[in-house]
Write an enzyme that holds these catalytic residues in place. Structure first.
Site, PDB file in Angstrom:
ATOM      1  N   HIS A 333       0.807  -1.212   0.000  1.00 37.87           N
ATOM      2  CA  HIS A 333       0.000   0.000   0.000  1.00 37.87           C
ATOM      3  C   HIS A 333       0.844   1.267   0.000  1.00 37.87           C
ATOM      4  CE1 HIS A 333      -3.350  -2.703   1.083  1.00 37.87           C
ATOM      5  NE2 HIS A 333      -4.128  -1.735   0.628  1.00 37.87           N
ATOM      6  N   GLY A 334       2.062   1.215   0.464  1.00 36.76           N
ATOM      7  CA  GLY A 334       2.857   2.437   0.481  1.00 36.76           C
ATOM      8  C   GLY A 334       4.246   2.219   1.018  1.00 36.76           C
TER       9      GLY A 334
END
Length: 534
Positions: A333-334
């Site tokens: 996700h990041g």
């Protein structure tokens, strides 16, 4: 180009739909698919034409590898031997290499510098849109092809499979076997009455969720997280207000995107797999991950958890595999440690959930039976755990996330706006005895924040979702591993009342038009979908 923009809704989508229908009539299915492919590439290049170079390179390399893998696999099996994994490994390394460089290079270098005291600088690396989605999608294609799944012989079809604009930017992560039979199906017509009505209804519901609900409550989440990241003290009710506001902002933002993606695809006669299924109604964290970002969960299960060994090597190894899979999911996700912590928390939640189920089966004879109170308690515990994890998902810094979590457990005390506090009369003295104090101003924002939270919680927990409403018109692919089984609990009132389900009749047309109008009126405050950053 955003789904929730004038240029998409009033220019791009009508032009592409009209061209697709026209070419299908005069040029046949292949001409229509060619138009849809060109349109999808234009859609992707709208943000930055340079992105098309990377997308095109990725498509060409993976298509070529897929063809090579298919031939090698067929030759090996004809000879009675297992096909070599080296070409597949090369393909996976290539795809992960793209993600690592564009998404994680800066993160890795900064951590190396922090540990080694070095000062390496790789400059600014611009993150291409949707790189996580189209690379994961192509990894599934290569792995499935290596396993003997049908290969795609047409570069045009493969390009459309990767770049189909309704699901290109933020999913769902689809399989070749789910999409290409639909694209080849000559009986699927874009401008059928059912496809248009179902597609527009889904799109209108999604636009309303995004533009009105998600963006409407966002203004009550952002200041709280910003204050926490800045190190400002936050009282308990403000902290919970900000965390819950973001919890429902993300819910309706992603739910809205999924509905709009399903709706846009259905206009072309294409049905996408289910990707979002009322996750806050989950009774445990296992159930949550069967409902939230379902196709990502499927990818992590099939291409990470099972290859790591799954549950085949004992309980301890199973729990390690679960934790590792969720850590990878968090990092997907990041590029930040806050995302790693978020994934780690969900890994811990899953380990605890599976451990409890194991203990429960050995203690209680009727472990498979659950009461209404038990399900509601499980739902509450699951929701609270998810809210705490979302704090790390949203926060910019560790310090900000930790500060907000501590505020949510009362470290900074509890306050009420002075206007509300004084209006409580004798009750104010009772609250003061528990250490609750009055604060200056903020009464209007306090009431608005909790008013939004209560309204959106009512919808999320009690209302049927768009798939429930339109179930009889098959809004999503009902695949063997992602089923839409009837559920009990909130929203079940819809079952057995066919006239309450969606049908193309005047009452539903009016409701759809009303939602669409509200969504369009909110467009001057247009914002990107939260999952576009991943």
């Amino acid at each position: 180009m955003l789904f929730n923009s004038y240029v998409f809704m009033f220019v791009f989508l009508p032009v592409v739909l009209a061209g697709y229908a026209l070419l299908a009539r005069i040029g046949g299915r292949r001409a229509a698919l060619g138009w849809l492919t060109i349109s999808s590439l234009f859609f992707y290049g709208w943000w930055n034409p340079a992105y098309l170079v990377l997308l095109g390179l990725s498509i060409l390399v993976n298509f070529t590898l897929g063809r090579y893998l298919a031939m090698r696999t067929a030759d090996a099996r004809q000879g009675g031997v297992n096909p070599s994994s080296l070409p597949l490994i090369f393909g996976i390394v290539f795809n992960l290499g793209l993600i690592i460089y564009f998404k994680y290079a800066g993160f890795l270098v900064s951590n190396v510098n922090a540990i080694a005291g070095s000062s390496w600088d790789i400059g600014t690396v611009i993150l291409p849109l949707a790189i996580s989605f189209f690379t994961f999608q192509q990894i599934t294609y290569l792995v499935d092809t290596h396993g003997g799944a049908p290969n795609e012989p047409s570069l045009l079809n493969y390009t459309l499979f990767v770049s189909f604009f309704p699901q290109l930017i933020a999913g769902p992560i689809v399989h070749h076997s789910e999409m290409m039979p639909q694209f080849r199906d000559q009986s699927r017509k874009a401008l059928s009455a059912e496809n248009l009505s179902v597609g527009l209804t889904l799109f209108a519901i999604g636009l309303f969720k995004k533009a009105v609900l998600a963006d409407g409550i966002a203004v009550y989440a952002t200041p709280v997280f910003a204050a926490s990241d800045a190190g400002e003290p936050i009282d308990l009710l403000t902290a919970w207000g900000g965390a819950l506001a973001y919890t429902f902002q993300l819910y309706f933002d992603f739910s809205g995107y999924c509905d709009m993606a399903m709706g846009a695809a259905r206009l072309f006669g294409i049905t996408l797999p289910i990707n979002f299924n009322s996750p806050y109604k989950s009774v445990n964290i296992i159930d949550f991950w069967r409902r939230w970002h379902i196709t990502l969960s499927r990818f992590l299960r099939d291409y990470v958890y099972i290859p790591l060994g799954g549950n085949r090597r004992g309980m301890a190894r199973r729990y390690i595999n679960l934790a590792a899979t969720m850590l990878i999911g968090g990092l997907w996700h990041g590029a930040g440690w806050t995302f790693v912590v978020w994934g780690g928390l969900h890994g811990l939640y899953l380990v605890v959930n599976h451990g409890w189920l194991w203990i429960k089966k050995r203690i209680f004879a009727n472990a498979g039976h659950s009461t209404w109170i038990g399900r509601r308690l499980g739902q509450l515990i699951t929701f609270v755990a998810v809210v705490f994890a979302w704090v790390y998902f949203r926060s910019v810094s560790f310090e900000g996330a930790n500060g907000l979590v501590l505020a949510m457990v009362g470290q900074s005390g509890i306050t009420l706006p002075s206007a509300i506090f004084s209006a409580l009369g004798p009750l104010a003295d009772v609250l003061a005895g528990f250490g609750i104090t009055a604060s200056d101003g903020g009464g209007g924002r306090f009431v608005a924040t909790w008013g939004w939270i209560i309204a959106l919680a009512t919808i999320a927990f009690l209302a049927p979702n768009s798939i429930d409403l339109m179930r009889s018109h098959r809004p999503v692919i009902d695949t063997p591993d992602i089923t839409m089984e009837p559920r009990s609990g909130p929203g079940q009132w819809l079952r057995g009342f066919e006239h309450r389900e969606w049908h193309p009749r005047p009452s539903w047309v009016a409701a759809t038009a009303f939602l669409l109008t509200l969504g369009i009126l909110a467009l001057p405050e247009v914002s990107e979908f939260l999952y576009f950053q991943f």
